[in-house]
Every structure is written in structure tokens, then in C-alpha cells.
Enzyme design. Sequence first.
Site, short mmCIF file in Angstrom:
data_model
loop_
_atom_site.label_atom_id
_atom_site.label_comp_id
_atom_site.label_asym_id
_atom_site.label_seq_id
_atom_site.Cartn_x
_atom_site.Cartn_y
_atom_site.Cartn_z
N GLU A 44 0.84 -1.19 0.00
CA GLU A 44 0.00 0.00 0.00
C GLU A 44 0.88 1.26 0.00
OE1 GLU A 44 -3.80 1.67 2.63
OE2 GLU A 44 -2.50 0.11 3.43
N LYS A 113 -9.34 3.34 -2.25
CA LYS A 113 -9.67 2.60 -1.04
C LYS A 113 -11.02 3.06 -0.51
CE LYS A 113 -7.34 1.17 3.26
NZ LYS A 113 -6.10 1.34 4.07
N CYS A 174 -5.86 -3.42 2.13
CA CYS A 174 -5.55 -3.47 3.55
C CYS A 174 -6.78 -3.54 4.45
CB CYS A 174 -4.66 -2.28 3.93
SG CYS A 174 -3.81 -2.50 5.52
N SER A 356 22.83 -0.16 32.75
CA SER A 356 22.85 -0.22 34.21
C SER A 356 23.10 -1.61 34.76
CB SER A 356 21.51 0.28 34.76
OG SER A 356 20.49 -0.66 34.48
#
Length: 733
Positions: A44, A113, A174, A356
Site C-alpha cells: 500500500e 480505497k 488493507c 545499568s
Amino acid sequence: MRLLKVATCNLNQWSMDFDCNLKNIKESISKAKESGAVIRLGPELEITGYGCEDHFLELDTVNHSWECLKDVLLGDWTDGILCSFGMPVLKGSERYNCQVLCLNRKIVMIRPKMWLANDGNYRELRWFTAWKQKDQLVDFQLPNEISEALSQKSVPFGYGFIQFLDTAVAAEICEELFTPIPVHADLALNGVEVFMNASGSHHQLRKLDNRIRAFISATHTRGGVYMYSNQQGCDGGRLYFDGCSCVVVNGDMIAQGSQFSLKDVEVVVAQVDLDAIASLRGSISSFQEQASCKTRVSSVAVPYSLCQPFNLKLPLSSPLKISYHSPEEEIAFGPGCWLWDYLRRSGASGFLLPLSGGADSSSVAAIVGCMCQLVVKEIANGDEQVKADAIRIGHYTNGQFPTDSKEFAKRIFYTVFMGSENSSEETKTLAKKLADEIGSWHLDVSIDSVVSAFLSLFQTLTGKQPRYKMDGGSNVENLGLQNIQARIRMVLAFMLASLLPWVHSKPGFYLVLGSSNVDEGLRGYLTKYDCSSADINPIGSICKQDLRTFLRWAAIHLGYSSLAEIEAAPPTAELEPIRSNYSQLDEVDMGMTYEELSVYGRLRKIFRCGPLSMFKNLCYRWGGSLTPSEVADKVKYFFKYYSINRHKMTVLTPSYHAESYSPDDNRFDLRQFLYNARWPYQFRKIDELVNELDGQKVPFKESSDHEKKGSTSDGVGGMGVVAAGSGNPKAGH
């Protein structure tokens, strides 16, 4: 038999880098054609990159997309192959997210779309209009420059499919796959056999199965070839697009690409028999009946054949076992690949991590180590792009390139233990041991003299000297002494990142990596502008429970054995003095466990619970061991500190997005940052309900993810509005 060979792609596109994107597109077409494929599907918005965001509002973005498409169509790229390209298109005053379907140097159809993604990380309605005319294809006038170059004035635009001489092909873009009534249902009834889904889908832990089940469901009862293409990589933001392009036929996966990869272009090819689709549909009575009264979908007739006749030299693709990564592998490979893209595209020469020796910073170090291993592996596999990037970033000369991950890490990764008088020898030793296992350039720095200088200045200004709580100081003094250590570490980290390359005669700069996790962000258990403030954070959206599981996995599978010791140690900030009768622990400081925080986070974000709804849910979840009053205290305590510290999320380091309850204010969690921390109305409703339930215990077993803790010194009964301070420090070594 009607044999059809198709190709779908994972492409590592970069938003707004049209040269990069066009190069990848052309390479994917070349690979598809070399394989004999007659359909090529890309992701896309592949021409622009999916994550352009407000750049989509610029006319330049649309115009450059047409220029790139023209470049492709003027060459022989689309000769003999149907190609679907994703790009934005302006039609009148409307902007659409489109798939442009091209064949033999012509545009056959433009498919806008219809259902836009507009939740979570997605804001498509901000930039695009949804196409709403489902009953017809309209005539779209091509831009003059394109029209003249292609000798084509117009093209069908809208919802429809392409009818070839031997099959029908359509796009489903999508989000349309995941809607309650997906468009492939009507298309299948109209005879469409090949569905092309161009997607921009991001990685999230444990999410891939949902996506694949949707492909299988789309074709299991309706039949069809479902092609899925996705972006893969970091295209410029917090998301990693996790590829996994695939081909599914009649509910069976027959081809699957990688989910995590350093490759810029990956093409997945499959050969199918379309007669198998016609056979399945013809054998399902309900399909036949529904097809007889279908809603008609418009089509574009193309007098061209895509299929080949029966040929034993063209073997069919067989069903295969679907490949899934474990969550631990997802944490290693997703952020690892994202970091590599960020490093190679940012112009930086490496990373610097304040290490750390605790679980969070050690997880980040392990992910960088994994990245180095992936780079060396891909170079060994012959990836020339990865090799070129590694040579440039690592400053290799005389034909040398990375062959050992530890040697590569030494060139591109600094780790710094910034200890104080409050640091233990254990964490210092573990940090050094892990750095040696990974291969980073490790430094051990004491910050005591800098802390002392700040405190001396403060005493000169005020005549007062703050003390830790255990030495008789107040909460305010105790917090101030912790925060100054944390903030000094941030300043030192950025200074070292900018100057250490110069010290070692290396060009460029290093990116500072952060290491606060999603649960600490949700609770606000971090000092504002301490080492949680960095350039990027690969674990900022990963919960503590997943990180601890990852550490155990990485100790074995990445070869960093010290991670097992680090995981076994209780989380501590080491910002207060160590005493024989006192040890600072994160969960005690927070007043809640990490397991509880994960529960709060999911209820707040995923299930959209306010204080009252959360209380009701937790009465059921924890009612086997806690009274309603005790549950109420916990809920109030969480919301108090969530609201006090929400402002910290406005300056949260950009983090890799991996968890659906991320509190990232900037993109994902759009809530205000100024609250009435007393929540008077909501807490009163909880109190009223508690009074009704007083003395009751809900007869449910306590959930395994809940650890009951003793009462904290900071109760919730009579709290007032608390100023949004910068307290609740977190280890910032």
C-alpha cells in the site's frame, strides 16, 4: 488446467524517498518477471511510503508519485505483467489512497480505497477520502503530463474488477479485508478469482496470527487466490512493518515471505491452478445460490490472457506449514531490524546505551547485539545492500567488511555504566559481562563528583543540604536526590554520544538509546529528562513480563549468558543508599507490581475502561482474594499516579511500537495530560459501589497475573490534587 504464476512483495520503502522507493519497485518487478509471474503486487502506498502522514496533504507528494509512475510505464517494466502500484491520487478536490493497476505500459484501472484505517496508529481519514460510489466506475482524466506521455487520456476509476479473457482480478486494500462486510465477498460472487491486497500493516507482538487467519477465512468458503503484499521495515516513524507477504489458495497458505528481514526487496512467488477455485465454488450449493442473486460489481474488460495451459514443467505450489515467530523472537528481530533501518538512514555512526546492568537496559543491549548478528548473517548470505551499509557505518576500509558480530558491535556500539555511591557491585559486574559478550565498547563512569558539585551549588544558594529519607530526610528531599542522579546520566549520555566518536577519530555522531518499558511509561515511573530521554527507544512499548521472558530466551539463543543472571535479579533503580536493612525495589517504589500494571494498561487502553469500569472488571478478576474495598484502593492508586505523571508521555522518547496498550501520547494514546488527580466523580461512584458490596467477596479464583501487595504508605482515601511533578524516578544508569 489454467495455470497462473503470481508474485507479491515485501518492500522496505522509506517515506518521501522517491528514488529509494522507485528502485525497490523496479527490482521487485524484475524479480517477478524473471520468475515467470504475470501478476506483481506491491505494498500500500509503495511509491510514497506508507508513513508520509501530513506530507500527503502536499501537492508535491501526489505530483512526484505520478512522475514515478510515468517513469515505470515509459519503460518495459509492465510488459506482459499486471502490476498494482500504491499511491495517492487527486480526483477533483478529493484525495484518495489508490491502487493503480497497469499492464503493457497502460493504466488499466485505478481502484480507490473504500474503508480507511483510522484507529490506533492510523489516521487515514486525516489525509484521504473514502470512495463511496460502489455502484459504478467513473471516468478519470489523467494529468496532462501523464496523458501525453502514455497517449492515454482517461482511465476507469472506482470500485470494480478487471475481467481478462481467462480470469477476473480485483484489489482489496488493507483495511477492507478486516471490515464486518469485506469487499471480497461480493467480488467472489461476481466471479473474481484473484484478490490482490496491498497493505501497510505494522508489527505488534502476537498480531500476525490475526492477519493470516483473515486471508484463510477470505478464501476457505468462497475460494480464490489471495495475494497479500506488505511493507517491511521502518519507513520513518515508530512503526515496523513486518512483511509476511503471502499467497493463499482456497484457505491453504502456499507461499509465505519473511516477517523480519534486513532485505530491501523480497519477492514471494506461487503457481496456482485456477480450475481448483472454479471446482470448489461449483461444489458449494450456498455459493451457487448467493451468486445467482448477487449485487453486480462493475468491471473493466481487458482482451488479454494471463494463464498458461497445462504443462508438467510448471509445478504447482503446495500447501505449507505457516511460519510464526515466538514473542521472544519478535522482540529480538522486530526492534533489531527497526534499529538497523534507523541507523543506516539517519546518518549516525552507531548507538550509545546507558547500561545499568538491569533488565531494561540489558534488553536493549541484547537487541542491538541481535541486530549485529543479523547484519553479519545477511552479509554472509550475499546481501550487497546490507554489506554496503555496514561498511559505511562501521568505517571499514581496504575491502574489509563485518564477518564477526562482536567485532562489528565494537565499531558501532558504546555502552556506559554510570555508577554512583548507590550502585551495587553486582550490577556493575553484570553490565561489564554483558558488554563483553555483545562486543560493545564499554565505559565505566562514576557520577558522584558531578552529583556532589550540584549539591554544593544548591547548598551555596539555599544554605540547605537535602538528605535521603532513610537518613531523616523528607519525601521531597529523597526524590530530589534521586532525580539529580538520573538527569545527570542523561546529560552525560548525550555528551558522550556526540564526543566519543571524535575522541576515537570516527566521523559522525551516535544515537542515544533509551530503555524505559511500556509499564513504567503507563505508571509514570521514570524521571522526566533522565535516561528515559534519548533519541529512540526499542523497548518503550514492550511490557516488563515480556522483557523478562525475552532475557531468558536471549541468554540461550543469542549467546549472552549473563542475561539469565540479570533476569533473576529483582528490579531496582539503585538511586538510594544501600543499607543492610533496606534495598530499593521498583515494585515497592511504584506501589504496584509489573503484572498489575499490565492488567491496568490493557483495561485502560484496549478495553477502554475508566476508573469505575476497571473497578468492576477487577472485582471479578481479583475477587477471589481481595475485597471490593481493596480492589477500589488499587484502582484509585493507579489512576492517581497515571494522571499525575501523564505529562511525561508528551516528551516520551520515540519508541518502537509493539504493544496495543502503549501510553505514547504523541501518536498512539491521544488523551489529555492535565487531569484532576482526585477523579472526584469517578472515585465517588466507586465508593458508592463499594458500600453496596461491603464485606462481599466475589467467588472467583485470583488471576495468575495478579500479585497481592501490602498497603502502601501513600494511601488513596484522602488524596488531594497533586501537582504534575517530575518524580517517581527510574534507574537511568
